[in-house]
Design a protein around this motif. Structure first.
Motif, PDB file in Angstrom:
ATOM      1  N   ASN A  46       0.635  -1.363  -0.264  1.00  0.00           N
ATOM      2  CA  ASN A  46      -0.140  -0.208  -0.158  1.00  0.00           C
ATOM      3  C   ASN A  46       1.175   1.609  -0.032  1.00  0.00           C
ATOM      4  O   ASN A  46       1.118   2.156   0.596  1.00  0.00           O
ATOM      5  CB  ASN A  46      -1.038  -0.105   1.264  1.00  0.00           C
ATOM      6  N   SER A  48       2.103   4.471  -0.800  1.00  0.00           N
ATOM      7  CA  SER A  48       1.188   6.004  -1.601  1.00  0.00           C
ATOM      8  C   SER A  48       2.753   7.520  -1.460  1.00  0.00           C
ATOM      9  O   SER A  48       3.452   6.879  -0.745  1.00  0.00           O
ATOM     10  CB  SER A  48       0.544   6.168  -1.227  1.00  0.00           C
ATOM     11  N   ARG A  71      -0.258   7.282  -6.657  1.00  0.00           N
ATOM     12  CA  ARG A  71      -1.822   7.377  -5.388  1.00  0.00           C
ATOM     13  C   ARG A  71      -2.284   5.509  -5.310  1.00  0.00           C
ATOM     14  O   ARG A  71      -2.434   5.490  -3.695  1.00  0.00           O
ATOM     15  CB  ARG A  71      -3.056   7.420  -6.380  1.00  0.00           C
ATOM     16  N   SER A  72      -1.858   4.376  -5.717  1.00  0.00           N
ATOM     17  CA  SER A  72      -1.736   3.605  -4.696  1.00  0.00           C
ATOM     18  C   SER A  72      -1.031   2.551  -5.177  1.00  0.00           C
ATOM     19  O   SER A  72      -1.777   1.037  -6.309  1.00  0.00           O
ATOM     20  CB  SER A  72      -3.444   2.956  -5.076  1.00  0.00           C
ATOM     21  N   GLU A  74      -0.495  -1.435  -4.940  1.00  0.00           N
ATOM     22  CA  GLU A  74      -0.408  -2.269  -3.701  1.00  0.00           C
ATOM     23  C   GLU A  74       0.501  -3.258  -3.213  1.00  0.00           C
ATOM     24  O   GLU A  74       0.636  -3.688  -2.202  1.00  0.00           O
ATOM     25  CB  GLU A  74      -1.543  -3.026  -4.483  1.00  0.00           C
ATOM     26  N   TYR A 107       3.597   3.652   3.326  1.00  0.00           N
ATOM     27  CA  TYR A 107       3.580   2.541   3.606  1.00  0.00           C
ATOM     28  C   TYR A 107       3.743   1.353   4.291  1.00  0.00           C
ATOM     29  O   TYR A 107       3.576   1.768   5.351  1.00  0.00           O
ATOM     30  CB  TYR A 107       4.669   1.912   2.034  1.00  0.00           C
TER      31      TYR A 107
END
Length: 146
Positions: A46, A48, A71-72, A74, A107
């Motif tokens: 996660n 960003s 933004r994202s 994963e 993160y």
């Protein structure tokens, strides 16, 4: 030039025992790139990146600071890097884009421990770098550019 500040991390995490994500602006022969790089030994989850101001690239046609990459993200494996093109340095500086940019990187690791870093960049150091321009190399004599 960049400076870095660790905002949140686990004090028991030593070097090599955690993810460590950095954002860098890279200069290569007149071209600017942005790198999101996990220099740590564990995966980052996660991820960003929030920049303190917007900036555009591709000759002003794209707001690079809002890309999905920032933004994202994963998953970013250990010792993995994703690099995106920003702009030519000539175009970026001619369009008077920001030169002092801070990136707040958030993160977590697989154990859900959260980390946050702030890295401050001064892109002005790239403004006067000299590089060889091979684009008009018709007679094998590259031109020096500033």
């Amino acid at each position: 030039m960049a400076t870095r500040k660790n905002v949140k991390s686990d004090p028991h995490d030593g070097p090599g025992r955690r993810p460590e994500v950095i954002v860098e602006f890279l200069f290569d022969r007149g071209l600017l790139f942005i790198s999101v790089n996990n220099i740590g030994e564990r995966a980052a989850i996660n991820v960003s990146v929030k920049f303190d101001q917007k900036f555009t690239g591709l000759a002003g046609s794209k707001e690079i600071s809002k890309l999905a990459l920032f933004r994202s993200l994963e998953f970013l494996g250990p010792q993995r890097e994703i690099v995106t093109f920003l702009d030519s340095s000539a175009s970026y500086f001619q369009r008077q884009q920001p030169v002092n940019i801070s990136a707040r990187i958030s993160y977590q690791d697989a154990d859900s421990r959260k980390y946050e870093e702030i890295i401050r960049h001064n892109l002005d150091v790239f403004r006067e770098l000299v590089y060889l321009d091979h684009t008009n190399d018709s007679d094998n004599h590259p031109q020096a550019e500033v």
